[in-house]
Design a protein around this motif. Structure first.
Motif, PDB file in Angstrom:
ATOM      1  N   SER A 160      -1.726 -31.181  23.432  1.00  0.00           N
ATOM      2  CA  SER A 160      -0.642 -31.246  24.416  1.00  0.00           C
ATOM      3  C   SER A 160      -0.106 -32.671  24.525  1.00  0.00           C
ATOM      4  N   ARG A 161      -0.994 -33.638  24.321  1.00  0.00           N
ATOM      5  CA  ARG A 161      -0.527 -35.029  24.381  1.00  0.00           C
ATOM      6  C   ARG A 161       0.475 -35.294  23.250  1.00  0.00           C
ATOM      7  N   TYR A 184      -8.803 -20.198  28.372  1.00  0.00           N
ATOM      8  CA  TYR A 184      -9.692 -20.914  27.447  1.00  0.00           C
ATOM      9  C   TYR A 184     -10.871 -20.026  27.042  1.00  0.00           C
ATOM     10  N   ARG A 226      -2.544 -19.975  23.047  1.00  0.00           N
ATOM     11  CA  ARG A 226      -2.353 -20.385  24.445  1.00  0.00           C
ATOM     12  C   ARG A 226      -0.904 -20.183  24.893  1.00  0.00           C
ATOM     13  N   GLN A 258      -6.060 -30.342  25.028  1.00  0.00           N
ATOM     14  CA  GLN A 258      -5.695 -31.610  25.658  1.00  0.00           C
ATOM     15  C   GLN A 258      -5.075 -32.551  24.615  1.00  0.00           C
ATOM     16  N   ARG A 259      -5.737 -32.670  23.450  1.00  0.00           N
ATOM     17  CA  ARG A 259      -5.227 -33.585  22.418  1.00  0.00           C
ATOM     18  C   ARG A 259      -3.886 -33.074  21.881  1.00  0.00           C
ATOM     19  N   ALA A 273      -6.684 -38.382  32.585  1.00  0.00           N
ATOM     20  CA  ALA A 273      -5.822 -37.960  31.464  1.00  0.00           C
ATOM     21  C   ALA A 273      -6.493 -36.855  30.656  1.00  0.00           C
ATOM     22  N   ASN A 274      -7.827 -36.924  30.538  1.00  0.00           N
ATOM     23  CA  ASN A 274      -8.542 -35.906  29.760  1.00  0.00           C
ATOM     24  C   ASN A 274      -8.557 -34.540  30.432  1.00  0.00           C
ATOM     25  N   GLY A 275      -8.195 -34.509  31.729  1.00  0.00           N
ATOM     26  CA  GLY A 275      -8.241 -33.221  32.419  1.00  0.00           C
ATOM     27  C   GLY A 275      -6.881 -32.670  32.780  1.00  0.00           C
ATOM     28  N   ILE A 276      -5.818 -33.398  32.422  1.00  0.00           N
ATOM     29  CA  ILE A 276      -4.476 -33.001  32.876  1.00  0.00           C
ATOM     30  C   ILE A 276      -4.081 -31.608  32.373  1.00  0.00           C
ATOM     31  N   GLN A 277      -4.280 -31.373  31.069  1.00  0.00           N
ATOM     32  CA  GLN A 277      -3.824 -30.093  30.527  1.00  0.00           C
ATOM     33  C   GLN A 277      -4.634 -28.945  31.126  1.00  0.00           C
ATOM     34  N   ALA A 278      -5.966 -29.165  31.261  1.00  0.00           N
ATOM     35  CA  ALA A 278      -6.811 -28.118  31.841  1.00  0.00           C
ATOM     36  C   ALA A 278      -6.382 -27.854  33.290  1.00  0.00           C
ATOM     37  N   GLU A 314     -13.492 -30.875  40.151  1.00  0.00           N
ATOM     38  CA  GLU A 314     -12.675 -31.651  39.202  1.00  0.00           C
ATOM     39  C   GLU A 314     -11.204 -31.635  39.629  1.00  0.00           C
ATOM     40  N   ARG A 343     -10.865 -26.707  25.227  1.00  0.00           N
ATOM     41  CA  ARG A 343     -10.220 -27.580  26.212  1.00  0.00           C
ATOM     42  C   ARG A 343      -9.845 -28.921  25.568  1.00  0.00           C
ATOM     43  N   GLY A 344     -10.761 -29.477  24.774  1.00  0.00           N
ATOM     44  CA  GLY A 344     -10.493 -30.749  24.094  1.00  0.00           C
ATOM     45  C   GLY A 344      -9.312 -30.635  23.143  1.00  0.00           C
ATOM     46  N   ASP A 374      -3.347 -25.750  33.173  1.00  0.00           N
ATOM     47  CA  ASP A 374      -3.695 -24.404  32.715  1.00  0.00           C
ATOM     48  C   ASP A 374      -4.624 -23.685  33.700  1.00  0.00           C
ATOM     49  N   HIS A 404       3.499 -33.674  30.985  1.00  0.00           N
ATOM     50  CA  HIS A 404       2.730 -32.569  30.395  1.00  0.00           C
ATOM     51  C   HIS A 404       3.262 -31.232  30.888  1.00  0.00           C
ATOM     52  N   ARG A 422       3.673 -33.305  23.895  1.00  0.00           N
ATOM     53  CA  ARG A 422       4.463 -33.958  24.945  1.00  0.00           C
ATOM     54  C   ARG A 422       5.290 -35.097  24.341  1.00  0.00           C
ATOM     55  N   GLY A 445     -11.740 -38.229  22.635  1.00  0.00           N
ATOM     56  CA  GLY A 445     -11.171 -37.929  23.948  1.00  0.00           C
ATOM     57  C   GLY A 445      -9.822 -37.263  23.763  1.00  0.00           C
ATOM     58  N   GLU A 446      -8.792 -37.804  24.393  1.00  0.00           N
ATOM     59  CA  GLU A 446      -7.468 -37.208  24.227  1.00  0.00           C
ATOM     60  C   GLU A 446      -6.679 -37.879  23.108  1.00  0.00           C
ATOM     61  N   GLU A 459      -7.621 -24.440  34.561  1.00  0.00           N
ATOM     62  CA  GLU A 459      -8.937 -24.270  33.955  1.00  0.00           C
ATOM     63  C   GLU A 459      -9.927 -25.321  34.468  1.00  0.00           C
ATOM     64  N   LEU A 460      -9.530 -26.077  35.481  1.00  0.00           N
ATOM     65  CA  LEU A 460     -10.457 -27.067  36.032  1.00  0.00           C
ATOM     66  C   LEU A 460     -11.297 -26.434  37.133  1.00  0.00           C
TER      67      LEU A 460
END
Lengths: 199, 436
Positions: free
Chosen positions: A173-174, A151, A144, A170-171, B8-13, B23, A166-167, B16, B44, A177, B265-266, B18-19
């Protein structure tokens, strides 16, 4: 994309090298990023990427499912990179050897020692942050952030679903960060988060 | 307004790009009203920018296409295999146009004649279908049961009662009744204990899924990760003792020994000894908390394996491995008994499904043996047989009909030196004669 792959593979098997050129266009970013993930050097990663495409072309008849060209060439690239590391006597401690030492490039040095040092330091910390991620996340993060793959492109290359990619990002990047954000304050805004040195 | 967790689960997408449209609108609307999520988005964004910036000097910015194409060798032509040449030599297509025109009429006449002959020679003919080999694999043994325990094998819909020392196969789903408990010994020295009202699926000896109830696991080290899928996320383990409890939306993970990684989740947790997290199906999580894992797992420590269970399993597993080696992947069992009598078999039909693909089919050795393992017939099927368009079966006609054999084993062994493609969707049938 998958049926397009099958069509291109079929054309290649009939001797159409242009079709293979199209496959190179589609996958060069991912193949290069995977090679880079192993060896961490721009030049070596490019050599490995070329070698991987050649290996793929030579063994194209053994590709059982042309729709899985992505995961298949990813496997070839990993194998080629591991062999390269063996040949070059580099240490290979696990399946996920990110590169760990970095010399200052000439073009960096021309911009003055401070800029070059800053850049090297920033690069090292970014790599350390990536290294701290779970092993499964690292190659996807490199795909990426090194080549800016979408993706869908990552999913097509790794065989993971887009949802899973995507999951993972996201994990990852958290965590990235949390690891990196102090550094940004330290680096660009001049607000050091580090305690002053004691005499 | 959408919850902060969902956002929070959609922030990176979102960053990027990708949403999806809706959304994205929901996220933007939320960010405009929620300073905390706006701050998270900024953080982020900063981290992503740093990553791109740091790796940018090493990005591949030019095409490798020409460099690769310049080195390509000439693509090998597929080799015409000897079998295919022989097949064509034996089946020449040197028809004259005139003869070819007669073919449809001749075929009809031949068909009628054959039907008449067959009708009188075989007063009551029937095909008996062979049983395809089971695909699931034995990965463990039931080491303890108490109360009511049911097992649904992966390839069946039938729920069976589980008994001590029965085998655990890949795909098995275990259900325990209230106040019941179960212990499984899996290959790789892993032990799994389940409490009451538990739904546990064994995907293989290193992968489990739990949908309800509780399990305790002591995972043996074999170099592979051990994974447990729960409704709230994935748990990854490398050599450790831990428990998972699923109650409605809440999944609780407690570590007794070693290290466990929980993805939900995240969130990503790495838990050490005596640590616990609680994760919910909506992606939220609490913890890690410090707990006394041994106390939390008191229920599991009361479950102990029946004596010598490992030895029983080791012996049975080795016996089974030998059997697998002998019978191979494509072994079919034909039961010739109808109404207590073994029927006479004169033709074995091999059928396959013709799927599109590349490469040439390999030849197959067909061997038919009786219940004692004595060979009664063998044949070799040329790889080219399988490449004929529209042909999906082949009849092996036996020189001597097989009589008085209650069970026949038909093995199809691919000769991979003759081609690189194996058959799929194999089926074996035997033509039998039923005499009145």
């Amino acid at each position: 994309m998958q049926s397009e792959n099958a069509r291109l593979v079929h054309l290649c098997l009939g001797g159409d090298t242009g079709a293979f050129g199209r496959l190179v266009d589609l996958y060069q970013g991912a193949v290069y990023a995977t090679a880079y993930y192993y060896v961490g050097r721009h030049g070596a990663a490019e050599d490995i990427a070329q070698e991987s495409f050649l290996q793929a072309y030579k063994s194209l008849r053994r590709l059982k499912d042309p729709n899985s060209f992505g995961p298949w060439i990813r496997e070839i690239t990993s194998r080629t990179a591991v062999n390269w590391l063996r040949r070059n006597g580099s240490r290979l401690q696990s399946e996920a050897p990110l590169p760990f030492e970095r010399t200052i490039y000439l073009e960096d040095a021309r911009q003055g020692p401070d800029t070059a040092l800053e850049r090297v330091e920033r690069f090292d910390r970014v790599l350390k942050a990536i290294e701290a991620l779970p092993e499964r996340y690292r190659p996807i993060v490199v795909l990426r952030y090194l080549q800016e793959l979408s993706y869908k492109e990552i999913s097509d290359f790794t065989g993971e679903s887009v949802h899973e990619v995507r999951g993972i990002l996201q994990r990852a990047s958290r965590q990235l960060r949390d690891e990196l954000i102090d550094m940004k304050n330290h680096g660009s805004e001049g607000q050091s988060q580090w305690p002053p040195a004691q005499k | 307004m959408a919850s902060c967790t969902k956002i929070a689960n959609g922030i990176q997408a979102y960053l990027d790009k990708e949403l999806g449209h809706s959304e994205r609108l929901i996220l933007e609307e939320h960010i405009a009203q929620c300073p905390e999520c706006a701050e998270a988005l900024r953080a982020h964004h900063t981290a992503s920018a740093l990553l791109f910036e740091a790796l940018a000097p090493d990005r591949l910015n030019h095409s490798l296409r020409q460099a690769v194409l310049d080195q390509l060798p000439v693509m090998d032509k597929p080799l015409d295999d000897i079998d295919a040449i022989n097949w064509r030599a034996k089946h020449p297509h040197g028809w004259t146009e005139r003869t070819a025109r007669l073919v449809p009429a001749a075929a009809i006449v031949l068909l009628v004649v054959l039907t008449i002959i067959l009708r009188f020679s075989y007063p009551e003919g029937a095909w008996t279908t062979a049983v395809a080999p089971e695909r699931s694999e034995t990965v463990g043994i039931v080491a303890f049961v108490s109360g009511s325990i049911y097992r649904t094998p992966g390839d069946q819909a039938q729920r069976l009662t589980t008994t001590l020392r029965s085998f655990v196969r890949t795909g098995d789903l275990f259900e325990t009744g209230s106040d019941s408990s179960l212990m499984l010994s899996l290959r790789g020295e892993s032990t799994i204990k389940a409490g009451g009202d538990t739904l546990l699926k064994v995907n293989d000896n290193r992968r489990l899924s739990i949908d309800a109830g509780r399990l305790w696991a002591d995972v043996g080290k074999d170099g592979n990760l051990f994974k447990v899928v729960t409704p709230a996320g994935l748990i990854t383990v490398l050599g450790t003792a831990f428990s998972v409890e699923v109650a409605n939306d809440l999944t609780t993970v407690t570590v007794e020994r070693g290290e466990v990684q929980v993805e939900c989740g995240e969130h990503l947790f790495r838990l050490g000894v005596n640590q616990q997290v609680r994760v919910y199906v909506d992606g939220t999580a609490e913890g890690p908390f410090e707990v006394e894992a041994v106390k939390v797992h008191a229920w599991a420590h009361e479950i102990n394996a029946a004596p010598q269970i490992q030895e029983v399993f080791a012996e049975a597993a080795s016996r089974q491995e030998n059997m697998t080696e002998l019978s191979g992947k494509a072994a079919f069992v034909i039961d010739t008994v109808r109404d207590g009598r073994a029927l006479q078999v004169d033709v074995i039909r091999i059928a396959w499904s013709n799927e599109p693909g590349f490469g040439s089919y390999c030849a197959y050795e067909v061997s038919v043996s009786d219940g004692r393992g004595d060979l009664v017939h063998s044949a070799r099927l040329n790889g080219a047989v399988f490449s004929e368009p529209g042909i999906t079966s082949y009849d092996v006609v036996l020189k001597e009909p097989i009589r008085n054999k209650r069970t026949l084993y038909v093995r199809l062994i691919p000769d991979l030196s003759t081609g690189d493609r194996a058959l799929s969707g194999l089926e074996v049938k035997a033509r039998v004669t039923i005499r009145p």
